[in-house]
Design an enzyme around this catalytic site. Sequence first.
Site, PDB file in Angstrom:
ATOM      1  N   CYS A  36       2.168  -0.046  52.436  1.00 38.57           N
ATOM      2  CA  CYS A  36       1.088   0.056  51.217  1.00 38.57           C
ATOM      3  C   CYS A  36       1.291  -0.216  49.942  1.00 38.57           C
ATOM      4  O   CYS A  36       2.773   0.118  49.392  1.00 38.57           O
ATOM      5  CB  CYS A  36       0.603   1.284  51.336  1.00 38.57           C
ATOM      6  N   GLY A  37      -0.132  -0.259  49.714  1.00 38.67           N
ATOM      7  CA  GLY A  37       0.388  -0.553  47.955  1.00 38.67           C
ATOM      8  C   GLY A  37       0.819   0.647  47.208  1.00 38.67           C
ATOM      9  O   GLY A  37       1.334   0.588  45.759  1.00 38.67           O
TER      10      GLY A  37
END
Length: 181
Positions: A36-37
């Site tokens: 995930c970012g």
Amino acid sequence: MTSIYDFSMKSINGVNKNLSDFKGKVLLVVNVASQCGLTPQYQGLEKAFAKYQSQDFAVLGFPANEFEGQEPGTNSEIQDFCRANFGVTFPMFEKIIVKGKDQHPLYKYLTETEPTAQKKAGEDFEEVLKGYGIRRENQKDILWNFEKFLIGRDGKIIARFAPNVTPDDPMLIQAIESALK
């Protein structure tokens, strides 16, 4: 269920763990993901754990794969990733479902007890996600990876924080330090 202590979970290596083992501690419960970012938040979570652990604080990580498949790994792969990339030593639990029809009872309790997350000042992460065509069906649902629940020493929820409220955000730090007093 009246507190988080009523739940028993499996650790990331498959050992049954009663959350009542954390009685008297301030806890930060976080649904996590490796792709995930927001994954770099692992570093801040570990830093907070290291800083406040001696004051009876713990971070509890719950990997989940409900958000664009950003946690596809097995429990073993997740554990290896967290240790190798972020030096994670805080307690990690097996991958669970944090929203939807198969939502784990712990997250059902958390989201029903504290249905609204505090947002980062000047930044509505839900609006950002909508820009990518991502919408949550139920307002109480976990919005995304790295949503946080701060639990007091009594096992009750103090606050819920949006995913983009980072572990070093002054709002979260103030809430943790206030809970530790």
